[in-house]
Design an enzyme around this catalytic site. Sequence first.
Site, PDB file in Angstrom:
ATOM      1  N   PHE A  65       5.169 -25.347  31.528  1.00 50.24           N
ATOM      2  CA  PHE A  65       5.824 -24.093  31.903  1.00 50.24           C
ATOM      3  C   PHE A  65       6.814 -23.720  30.809  1.00 50.24           C
ATOM      4  O   PHE A  65       7.783 -24.430  30.571  1.00 50.24           O
ATOM      5  CB  PHE A  65       6.553 -24.168  33.256  1.00 50.24           C
ATOM      6  CG  PHE A  65       7.145 -22.831  33.614  1.00 50.24           C
ATOM      7  CD1 PHE A  65       6.380 -21.863  34.265  1.00 50.24           C
ATOM      8  CD2 PHE A  65       8.447 -22.505  33.254  1.00 50.24           C
ATOM      9  CE1 PHE A  65       6.906 -20.601  34.542  1.00 50.24           C
ATOM     10  CE2 PHE A  65       8.978 -21.242  33.535  1.00 50.24           C
ATOM     11  CZ  PHE A  65       8.207 -20.291  34.184  1.00 50.24           C
ATOM     12  N   ASP A  83      11.050 -28.006  24.406  1.00 50.21           N
ATOM     13  CA  ASP A  83      11.582 -26.976  25.302  1.00 50.21           C
ATOM     14  C   ASP A  83      12.536 -27.670  26.275  1.00 50.21           C
ATOM     15  O   ASP A  83      12.114 -28.243  27.274  1.00 50.21           O
ATOM     16  CB  ASP A  83      10.428 -26.289  26.043  1.00 50.21           C
ATOM     17  CG  ASP A  83      10.923 -25.193  26.988  1.00 50.21           C
ATOM     18  OD1 ASP A  83      12.143 -25.151  27.276  1.00 50.21           O
ATOM     19  OD2 ASP A  83      10.088 -24.393  27.449  1.00 50.21           O
ATOM     20  N   LYS A  90      18.970 -21.121  30.217  1.00 48.76           N
ATOM     21  CA  LYS A  90      19.489 -21.458  31.539  1.00 48.76           C
ATOM     22  C   LYS A  90      20.967 -21.839  31.533  1.00 48.76           C
ATOM     23  O   LYS A  90      21.811 -20.962  31.447  1.00 48.76           O
ATOM     24  CB  LYS A  90      18.598 -22.529  32.169  1.00 48.76           C
ATOM     25  CG  LYS A  90      17.194 -21.972  32.436  1.00 48.76           C
ATOM     26  CD  LYS A  90      16.402 -22.709  33.474  1.00 48.76           C
ATOM     27  CE  LYS A  90      15.208 -21.886  33.927  1.00 48.76           C
ATOM     28  NZ  LYS A  90      13.921 -22.432  33.558  1.00 48.76           N
TER      29      LYS A  90
HETATM   30  C1  LIG Z   1      12.886 -21.528  32.979  1.00 48.63           C
HETATM   31  C2  LIG Z   1      12.125 -22.063  31.836  1.00 48.63           C
HETATM   32  C3  LIG Z   1      11.675 -21.227  30.794  1.00 48.63           C
HETATM   33  C4  LIG Z   1      11.813 -19.739  30.838  1.00 48.63           C
HETATM   34  O1  LIG Z   1      13.120 -19.257  30.923  1.00 48.63           O
HETATM   35  P1  LIG Z   1      13.387 -17.750  31.396  1.00 48.63           P
HETATM   36  O2  LIG Z   1      14.861 -17.567  31.169  1.00 48.63           O
HETATM   37  O3  LIG Z   1      12.994 -17.658  32.830  1.00 48.63           O
HETATM   38  O4  LIG Z   1      12.555 -16.855  30.540  1.00 48.63           O
HETATM   39  C5  LIG Z   1      11.039 -21.819  29.722  1.00 48.63           C
HETATM   40  N1  LIG Z   1      10.852 -23.147  29.664  1.00 48.63           N
HETATM   41  C6  LIG Z   1      11.265 -23.973  30.638  1.00 48.63           C
HETATM   42  C7  LIG Z   1      11.036 -25.450  30.503  1.00 48.63           C
HETATM   43  C8  LIG Z   1      11.895 -23.465  31.768  1.00 48.63           C
HETATM   44  O5  LIG Z   1      12.268 -24.288  32.758  1.00 48.63           O
END
Ligand SMILES: *Cc1c(COP(=O)(O)O)cnc(C)c1O
Length: 404
Positions: free
Chosen positions: A142, A227, A256
Site C-alpha cells: 500500500f 516507504d 502522516k
Molecule cells: C497512508 C500511506 C500512504 C499514503 O499516504 P496519503 O497521505 O494517504 O497519500 C503511503 N504509504 C503508506 C505506507 C501509507 O501507510
Amino acid sequence: MSASVIDFIATEARFGARNYEPIGVVLSRGEGVWVWDTEGNRYLDCLSAYSAVSQGHCHPKILAAMVEQAHRLTLTSRAFHNDQLALFYEEIAALTGSHKVLPMNSGAEAVESAIKSVRKWGYEVKGVPDGQAEIIVCANNFHGRTLGVVGFSTDPETRGHFGPFAPGFKVIPFGDAAALAEAITPNTVAFLVEPIQGEAGVVIPPAGYFTEVRELCTANNVMLVLDEIQTGLGRTGKLLAEQHEGIEADVTLLGKALSGGFYPVSAVLSNNDVLGTLRPGQHGSTFGGNPLACAVARAAMRVLVEEGMIENAARQGARFLEGLKDIRANTIREVRGRGLMLAVELHPEAGLARRYCEALQGKGILAKDTHEHTIRIAPPLVITSDQVDWALERFAAILTQDFS
Ligand SMILES: *Cc1c(COP(=O)(O)O)cnc(C)c1O
C-alpha cells in the site's frame, strides 16, 4: 442515535462520493489519546488516523506553532524563499541523518516524487536506456491512491477499472529476498517497499530480510526506497523502522505523523544523489514546503523527541502486545505487532473484524478493521500504561464473544 448524529451521517451519504464506509460515530473533539462524539461519548482512539496523529490529538505545542505561523505567513510558493523551509530541512535532516530533502504534502505525492526521482537517477547516473527503468515492488503493498501508485497495487479493489496504468513495475512477494535477487535486472533502478506492510494487516517480514535486501540493492546499484509513511516517526518503537535491522535506506518516505495530524506534510529524504538529479522546473508543488507546513512539522518532530514518545511507543507497544497475547479467546488466530503498530487477526469463522470494531465502539474504543479478518490497533504514541490496561480489558471483553 440522536437526530443530529443521523443527520451528519445521512448528509455525508447524500452528497459525498461513497469511497469510505466509516464506523457509525461522528467525532467532534479530540485530546491526547481520546476523542469525543457529538453526544459527548468518549473513546480511546486506536487508529490515530492511520498513524497520522501519533503525537496525540490537538497536541498543544504543535497547535501553538500552527497558530503562531498562521498569523505570520502561510504560503509563499517556492517562487520565493521563506524563513521556515531552511529550518525544516536542517531539523529533519539532523533527525533522520539524511542529506537531501524534498517537501511534499500527501504521502502518495511523496511516493510519486520518489518514483520520478529514482527513474531520473536511473537514466542520468546509473545509465539505464531511456524509457527502460524498472522498479520492483511487493505484493499486497500500500503506497497511496494516485493513478501511478494504484497501477502497481495487487489489490483488485484498489486498481479495478482505474486503468490503463503506467508500465515499469515488477511485483514480487514481500519478505522473500531470493525473489528480489531474481527480479533485479540491469535496468532495475529501485526497490520500493514498506518495512512493515500496514494496510495489508501489519505484516512483519522475517528477521534478516532487510539486511539481505540492503546487500542486494547495494551489490546491484539499486536504490532501496523505504516507504516509512506509516512505520516512521516512532510508530514501531524506533524513529525509523529500518533501525530494527540496523540498515539505511537510500530513499526514505515520511508523511502522516510528520505533521501530528494538523496538516498534510510529507517528505522524500535521500542519503545520496537521487534527489540531486532534479533541476529547476522538473518537479514541484504549490503547497510543498510552505511555511505553515514547515512550522507544524518542526513542532511535530520536536515534541516526538522531547516528550519521549518513541521510547514510550516501544514500552507501551510491548505491554499492549503481551496483553493481547494473554487474551484466551477462540476468535483469535494471531496477534502481532512492533511498537504501537499492532494487529489481531481473527479466525475466518469468528466473523468479520468490522463487527468486532463496532462492538469495541460500544465499549469506548475506536479501532479499524482491515481485510475482513484483521483488527488493527495503533493508538497515539502518548498512551500510558493505565490506558493500555484499560484498553486491554475492553479488547478481552469483546474478543471472547462471538460475532459470526
Ligand atoms: C497512508 C500511506 C500512504 C499514503 O499516504 P496519503 O497521505 O494517504 O497519500 C503511503 N504509504 C503508506 C505506507 C501509507 O501507510
